[in-house]
Write an enzyme that holds these catalytic residues in place. Structure first.
Site, PDB file in Angstrom:
ATOM      1  N   ASP A  73       0.849  -1.254  -0.024  1.00 35.63           N
ATOM      2  CA  ASP A  73       0.146  -0.035  -0.048  1.00 35.63           C
ATOM      3  C   ASP A  73       1.028   0.930  -0.233  1.00 35.63           C
ATOM      4  O   ASP A  73       2.237   1.360   0.804  1.00 35.63           O
ATOM      5  CB  ASP A  73      -1.309  -0.206   0.916  1.00 35.63           C
ATOM      6  CG  ASP A  73      -1.913   1.363   0.939  1.00 35.63           C
ATOM      7  OD1 ASP A  73      -2.442   1.285   0.084  1.00 35.63           O
ATOM      8  OD2 ASP A  73      -1.679   2.335   1.813  1.00 35.63           O
ATOM      9  N   SER A  74       0.165   2.942  -0.279  1.00 37.45           N
ATOM     10  CA  SER A  74       0.969   3.608  -0.391  1.00 37.45           C
ATOM     11  C   SER A  74       1.892   3.774   1.107  1.00 37.45           C
ATOM     12  O   SER A  74       2.346   4.776   1.527  1.00 37.45           O
ATOM     13  CB  SER A  74       0.196   4.802  -0.904  1.00 37.45           C
ATOM     14  OG  SER A  74      -0.939   5.014  -0.492  1.00 37.45           O
ATOM     15  N   CYS A 130     -11.386   2.606  -0.568  1.00 41.35           N
ATOM     16  CA  CYS A 130      -9.928   2.941  -0.241  1.00 41.35           C
ATOM     17  C   CYS A 130      -9.675   2.124   0.786  1.00 41.35           C
ATOM     18  O   CYS A 130     -10.239   2.157   1.705  1.00 41.35           O
ATOM     19  CB  CYS A 130      -9.656   4.634  -0.182  1.00 41.35           C
ATOM     20  SG  CYS A 130      -8.350   5.135   0.455  1.00 41.35           S
ATOM     21  N   CYS A 154      -4.041  -1.413  -2.094  1.00 40.90           N
ATOM     22  CA  CYS A 154      -3.910   0.472  -2.636  1.00 40.90           C
ATOM     23  C   CYS A 154      -4.962   0.039  -4.203  1.00 40.90           C
ATOM     24  O   CYS A 154      -4.496   0.102  -4.831  1.00 40.90           O
ATOM     25  CB  CYS A 154      -3.481   0.664  -3.085  1.00 40.90           C
ATOM     26  SG  CYS A 154      -2.941   2.858  -3.074  1.00 40.90           S
ATOM     27  N   HIS A 201      -8.029   2.760   3.115  1.00 41.61           N
ATOM     28  CA  HIS A 201      -8.031   3.937   4.964  1.00 41.61           C
ATOM     29  C   HIS A 201      -8.774   3.635   5.170  1.00 41.61           C
ATOM     30  O   HIS A 201      -9.600   4.111   5.705  1.00 41.61           O
ATOM     31  CB  HIS A 201      -7.091   5.596   4.323  1.00 41.61           C
ATOM     32  CG  HIS A 201      -5.871   5.300   4.302  1.00 41.61           C
ATOM     33  ND1 HIS A 201      -5.319   4.187   3.248  1.00 41.61           N
ATOM     34  CD2 HIS A 201      -4.823   5.641   5.115  1.00 41.61           C
ATOM     35  CE1 HIS A 201      -3.749   5.192   3.904  1.00 41.61           C
ATOM     36  NE2 HIS A 201      -3.695   5.437   4.499  1.00 41.61           N
TER      37      HIS A 201
HETATM   38  N1  DGL Z   1      -5.011   3.251   0.832  1.00 42.67           N
HETATM   39  C1  DGL Z   1      -5.175   4.139  -0.167  1.00 42.67           C
HETATM   40  C2  DGL Z   1      -6.322   4.071  -1.999  1.00 42.67           C
HETATM   41  O1  DGL Z   1      -6.302   2.847  -1.589  1.00 42.67           O
HETATM   42  C3  DGL Z   1      -5.265   5.521  -0.304  1.00 42.67           C
HETATM   43  C4  DGL Z   1      -4.059   5.915   0.196  1.00 42.67           C
HETATM   44  C5  DGL Z   1      -3.459   6.951  -0.824  1.00 42.67           C
HETATM   45  O2  DGL Z   1      -4.387   8.321  -1.756  1.00 42.67           O
HETATM   46  O3  DGL Z   1      -2.381   6.526  -0.804  1.00 42.67           O
HETATM   47  O4  DGL Z   1      -6.498   3.865  -2.881  1.00 42.67           O
END
Ligand code: DGL
Length: 287
Positions: A24-25, A206, A87, A208
């Protein structure tokens, strides 16, 4: 299992270290890893958060692709036969190019999977009205990936999208229980629901966002389902490995969990437990 004990056990078993890579980022992918290890606890896992360059959500296609490919190459250097891009932004902007252009050249015997396809494959099972809402980063929304993929599996479903650019920074800065989160959740939810009547399913697209789920539920009108991806992706991976023994048989299994970040390890350890549900020991890596 502690990393030292696990490595010695692998050596003892004459097994090559070949973990599943989860990317993930930043921290969000830990919400996916947490579910994957519940379903497939036997395997070794290595997680990489590209925290030094997160968030990816507002970055260009070119940049997200370049960063993601660099991380995938790092996973291959660790011996991973399989990498999961946990991600959505990377899955939307980089996965297809990596699968079609890069893998055949750099590692034709390895696989990279994303989180969009497993989710879109099953989303039709949740909606009765056939109107589905997607909440995601601007990058994921603008890529149009969810609309395209959902309509491949379910042409009768109408997809409504809402970019929530403040949600990842709120979560990354540990403000997901604060009043700022209430403000932005209400605002984005209103925008989404204002786009069309009859939405009965909202996907948190997402990794997060599950940390905001309790707050979102407070503002969600009755009768609308809220979906997170962790369990969906984990179940899909179980089926994938059943269908692909040639990949499954190459993954090492001594229950080793390794957590890496491109930024500060102490910082990662402090925040990771919120996403993963237990404390972790992290290591900083250079790409
Ligand atoms: N967790 C990432 C996703 O599922 C996004 C986070 C980011 O913007 O880096 O898209």
């Amino acid at each position: 299992m502690n990393a030292g004990i696990a490595s010695r056990r692998l050596l003892f078993l004459g097994m090559k270290y070949a973990p599943i890579g989860v990317f993930d980022s930043g921290y969000g992918g830990l919400t996916i890893l947490k579910e994957i290890v519940k379903y497939l606890p036997q395997y070794d896992y290595v997680y990489l958060g590209d925290n030094a360059r997160a968030p990816y959500g507002n970055r260009s296609f070119e940049t997200v692709y370049r960063y993601t490919l660099q991380c995938v190459e790092w996973f291959f250097a660790q011996g991973c036969p399989l990498v999961v891009l946990a991600c959505n932004t990377a899955s939307a902007k980089a996965l297809r190019t990596i699968q079609q252009n890069d893998l055949p050249l750099i590692a034709p015997d390895r696989r990279v999977l994303g989180v969009i396809r497993p989710t879109t494959e099953v989303i039709g099972n949740y909606s009765v009205t056939r109107r589905v809402g997607i909440m995601a980063t601007a990058g994921t929304v603008n890529s149009g990936s969810y609309t395209i993929e959902i309509n491949k599996f379910y042409p009768d479903i109408q997809v409504f999208q809402e970019a929530c650019p403040m949600w990842v920074p709120l979560v990354e800065n540990n403000e997901h229980n604060g009043q700022g989160a209430d403000y932005f959740i209400q605002k984005n939810l209103q925008h989404l629901l204002g786009q069309g009547a009859g939405i009965d399913t909202i996907l948190l697209a997402c990794t997060h966002y599950p940390l905001l789920a309790n707050k979102i539920m407070q503002y969600l009108p009755a009768g609308i389902k809220l979906l997170s991806q962790g369990e969906i992706v984990a179940r899909s991976l179980v089926h994938y490995l059943e269908r692909h023994p040639e990949i499954a048989n190459r993954i090492s299994y001594s229950k080793l969990r390794k957590f890496c970040t491109t930024d500060d390890a102490i910082d990662f350890e402090q925040k990771a437990s919120i996403f993963y549900g237990e404390s972790v020991a992290a290591e900083r890596i250079e790409l």
